[in-house]
Design an enzyme around this catalytic site. Sequence first.
Site, PDB file in Angstrom:
ATOM      1  N   GLU A 115      28.849   4.057  14.934  1.00 24.92           N
ATOM      2  CA  GLU A 115      28.494   3.083  15.971  1.00 24.92           C
ATOM      3  C   GLU A 115      27.131   2.469  15.692  1.00 24.92           C
ATOM      4  O   GLU A 115      26.125   3.186  15.653  1.00 24.92           O
ATOM      5  CB  GLU A 115      28.461   3.768  17.341  1.00 24.92           C
ATOM      6  CG  GLU A 115      28.008   2.848  18.462  1.00 24.92           C
ATOM      7  CD  GLU A 115      27.757   3.584  19.772  1.00 24.92           C
ATOM      8  OE1 GLU A 115      27.617   2.903  20.811  1.00 24.92           O
ATOM      9  OE2 GLU A 115      27.677   4.827  19.769  1.00 24.92           O
ATOM     10  N   GLU A 168      30.077   3.382  29.247  1.00 27.29           N
ATOM     11  CA  GLU A 168      28.822   4.030  28.879  1.00 27.29           C
ATOM     12  C   GLU A 168      27.652   3.264  29.491  1.00 27.29           C
ATOM     13  O   GLU A 168      26.849   2.642  28.800  1.00 27.29           O
ATOM     14  CB  GLU A 168      28.687   4.120  27.349  1.00 27.29           C
ATOM     15  CG  GLU A 168      27.683   5.175  26.935  1.00 27.29           C
ATOM     16  CD  GLU A 168      27.587   5.356  25.434  1.00 27.29           C
ATOM     17  OE1 GLU A 168      27.730   6.491  24.971  1.00 27.29           O
ATOM     18  OE2 GLU A 168      27.357   4.364  24.738  1.00 27.29           O
TER      19      GLU A 168
END
Length: 252
Positions: A134, A231
């Site tokens: 990521e 998130e």
Amino acid sequence: MLFTDLPFLDRFAAARQAGFDAVEFLFPYAYDPDQLSERLHRHQLQLVLHNMPPGDWSAGDRGMACDPRRSDEFRVGVQQAIAFATELGVTRLHCMAGKLPGGLAPERAHETLVANLQYAADRCQEHGIRVLIEPINTYDIPGYFLNRSGQALDIIDACARSNVWLQYDIYHMQRMEGELANTIRACLPRIGHMQLADTPGRHEPGTGEINYPFLFQLLDELGYDGWIGCEYHPLAGTADGLGWLARQGAGG
């Protein structure tokens, strides 16, 4: 990052009550796998993702996969992550690249990250697990080595492993590069998981500048059928803020 007013093990029930079918979290390692498995089964939840061990989080570590001095430690962490993942039914593990060590050339960090990812991918392949990387913005984590989507795709190409995929966080990439729609369109064949938050503030969709109704419609048109993790830090309470799911066109 949601339901943080509750003890961690109580958040599973809250997620199910709020209508979620699946959950993700950063790290399982402070708990016995049986504790987590029991909560997942009791509340009929799927655990979509967790991270590999990041090193000493309290000391500022945010992964170690790009640090050649810590490859042995990284490999031990891979085995630990796989042990939890197989117990909990997880098929995606996020490998945090870490911060660029002082004095280390970026080219050497790249080589180290690729080698460590190849090791992780080979071990995970035996268990049907994908390894995700990521890009993370360098405002929230200064010095984070992997910080742009193009860089992530170059690393994935260099790994030459079919189970290494991109974890695309809309919030992080808005902060680093923008151009969300075209980037998602180009990267989608290699995206294995997505996450979201709005900016500024990293709160729920609808609180900032990102046009989430447009992006959700685009993802539907492109046929994305994976998970999108929430998130974000709720602006108020988690449950009170979940109205965005309907208002932003993400369903109930």
